[in-house]
Design a protein around this motif. Structure first.
Motif, PDB file in Angstrom:
ATOM      1  N   HIS A  99     -13.503  62.489  42.695  1.00 40.44           N
ATOM      2  CA  HIS A  99     -12.066  62.716  42.938  1.00 40.44           C
ATOM      3  C   HIS A  99     -11.297  61.838  43.949  1.00 40.44           C
ATOM      4  O   HIS A  99     -10.206  61.917  44.242  1.00 40.44           O
ATOM      5  N   ALA A 100     -12.246  60.845  44.601  1.00 35.96           N
ATOM      6  CA  ALA A 100     -11.708  59.916  45.475  1.00 35.96           C
ATOM      7  C   ALA A 100     -10.497  59.124  44.699  1.00 35.96           C
ATOM      8  O   ALA A 100     -10.725  58.589  43.643  1.00 35.96           O
ATOM      9  N   GLY A 101      -9.283  59.035  45.218  1.00 41.03           N
ATOM     10  CA  GLY A 101      -8.287  58.282  44.906  1.00 41.03           C
ATOM     11  C   GLY A 101      -7.369  59.044  43.754  1.00 41.03           C
ATOM     12  O   GLY A 101      -6.386  58.452  43.387  1.00 41.03           O
ATOM     13  N   ARG A 102      -7.884  60.132  43.269  1.00 40.71           N
ATOM     14  CA  ARG A 102      -7.067  60.819  42.582  1.00 40.71           C
ATOM     15  C   ARG A 102      -6.001  61.933  43.114  1.00 40.71           C
ATOM     16  O   ARG A 102      -5.821  62.087  44.302  1.00 40.71           O
ATOM     17  N   THR A 103      -5.260  62.438  42.081  1.00 43.98           N
ATOM     18  CA  THR A 103      -4.171  63.343  42.730  1.00 43.98           C
ATOM     19  C   THR A 103      -4.220  64.695  42.363  1.00 43.98           C
ATOM     20  O   THR A 103      -4.578  65.244  41.120  1.00 43.98           O
ATOM     21  N   GLU A 140     -10.155  61.294  50.806  1.00 44.11           N
ATOM     22  CA  GLU A 140     -10.013  60.282  49.884  1.00 44.11           C
ATOM     23  C   GLU A 140      -8.999  60.680  48.818  1.00 44.11           C
ATOM     24  O   GLU A 140      -8.682  59.688  47.985  1.00 44.11           O
ATOM     25  N   THR A 141      -8.692  61.992  48.771  1.00 44.93           N
ATOM     26  CA  THR A 141      -7.906  62.333  47.669  1.00 44.93           C
ATOM     27  C   THR A 141      -6.385  62.801  48.199  1.00 44.93           C
ATOM     28  O   THR A 141      -6.353  63.341  49.173  1.00 44.93           O
ATOM     29  N   ARG A 142      -5.314  62.600  47.071  1.00 43.33           N
ATOM     30  CA  ARG A 142      -4.331  63.019  47.411  1.00 43.33           C
ATOM     31  C   ARG A 142      -3.958  64.561  46.912  1.00 43.33           C
ATOM     32  O   ARG A 142      -4.436  64.594  45.748  1.00 43.33           O
ATOM     33  N   GLN A 195      -1.941  62.227  52.153  1.00 48.48           N
ATOM     34  CA  GLN A 195      -3.030  62.818  51.799  1.00 48.48           C
ATOM     35  C   GLN A 195      -2.746  64.339  51.337  1.00 48.48           C
ATOM     36  O   GLN A 195      -3.201  64.924  50.311  1.00 48.48           O
TER      37      GLN A 195
END
Length: 318
Positions: free
Chosen positions: A102-106, A127-129, A152
């Motif tokens: 999920h890191a970097g995902r929205t 690190e997830t939005r 974030q």
């Protein structure tokens, strides 16, 4: 509308969409009345909220609790009982992906309320939005004032049936204990499919009447672009959390005892909040005092809808 009129519009609208066998979908003026009543009720609830103790009916599963404890030690010891957190963790846990993916995902939560659930998930995935959307303007204002953190974590006002996002804008849609109030459930699922990127997931958790469950199942298998992945019955885990909350020495009752009110007012508040947060689903029955006050017209019975199950559905965008 006056408060009694708002409550009547809300309860009548909920009954219509959750108990109608043949035509549960509502559109036009009838749907708008329900939405206005729903938004107003949640606006009032946000204004009266005294803390972060209860966000939803919650669930208790020791395996889930242990997983969260490993990630966030002490998560249920300071300010909450941990049951609402477990339910949100289950929403994410049910998606067929490792947490690191999920890191970097929205992630979009539709029906975020005052944002506590999404705030909790944002601590697990820094690190997830995260974007929260709600029909209650006051809930959104409160969430942005107290919880938002730049890109974030942020919150927007909007309608679940008309999501204000571009096609394919998000990687994961979360919906927790909210969709049973949507007049057009099919339109909501179409919007979920539209805003999800191909390969993105939808994780949905809610309480169901028999009629609403059948309606959801029909839509889940017929909404273009959404393919069901799996379904989990969480009813017993949810009942376990509610029963623990109803216990005399629970966090729920300790928090209520700290509020400044008369013993009778506290008893009435305990009754109304217990019903509101799933007590009837878990077997709650009002005591003699509450039954007497009901007969005198002081306390509404608040039976609620005949909810049969509490379930999680996960789907993927094809």
């Amino acid at each position: 509308m006056s408060t009694p009129e708002i409550m009547t519009a809300f309860s009548t609208g909920l009954a219509a969409i959750n108990l109608d066998e043949d035509a549960p979908t509502r559109r036009g003026p009838e749907a708008e009345r329900l939405k206005r009543a729903s938004a107003t009720i949640y606006d009032l609830a946000v204004e009266r909220a005294s803390g972060h103790e209860l966000w939803n009916w919650g669930m208790h599963d020791q395996e889930v609790a242990d997983e969260v404890e490993r990630l966030l030690p002490g998560f249920g010891r300071f300010g909450t009982d941990g049951f609402s957190e477990q339910l949100y963790f289950q929403a994410l846990r049910g998606v067929p992906a490792e947490f690191a993916e999920h890191a970097g995902r929205t992630v979009l939560e539709v029906g975020c309320g005052p944002g506590e659930g999404l705030n909790f998930l944002s601590r697990l995935l820094p690190e997830t939005r995260f974007i929260g959307l709600d029909l209650s303007e006051r809930a959104v204002r409160r969430a942005n004032a107290l919880l938002s953190r730049g890109d974030q974590l942020r919150f927007v006002h909007g309608d679940a049936e008309q999501l204000p996002f571009d096609d394919g804008a998000v990687d994961l849609v979360i919906n927790v204990e909210s969709s049973h109030t949507y007049p057009d459930l099919g339109r909501f699922l179409q919007e979920v499919a539209r805003v999800l990127r191909p390969g993105g997931h939808f994780t949905h958790i809610d309480v169901f009447t028999r009629q609403r469950s059948a309606h959801f199942q029909r839509l889940a298998t017929s909404t273009a672009g959404l393919e069901p992945v799996h379904e989990v019955d969480l009813s017993e885990q949810v009942r376990a959390a509610i029963r623990r909350r109803m216990a005399p020495d629970s966090h729920f009752h300790r928090a209520l005892a700290r509020e400044r009110m008369s013993p009778l007012a506290r008893r009435i508040a305990a009754h109304s909040r217990t019903v509101m947060f799933g007590g009837v689903f878990a077997g709650y029955r009002p005591d003699r005092t509450i039954r007497l006050l009901h007969r005198l017209g002081v306390v509404p019975w608040m039976r609620g809808l005949p909810m049969r199950s509490y379930r999680q559905h996960v789907a993927v965008r094809r």
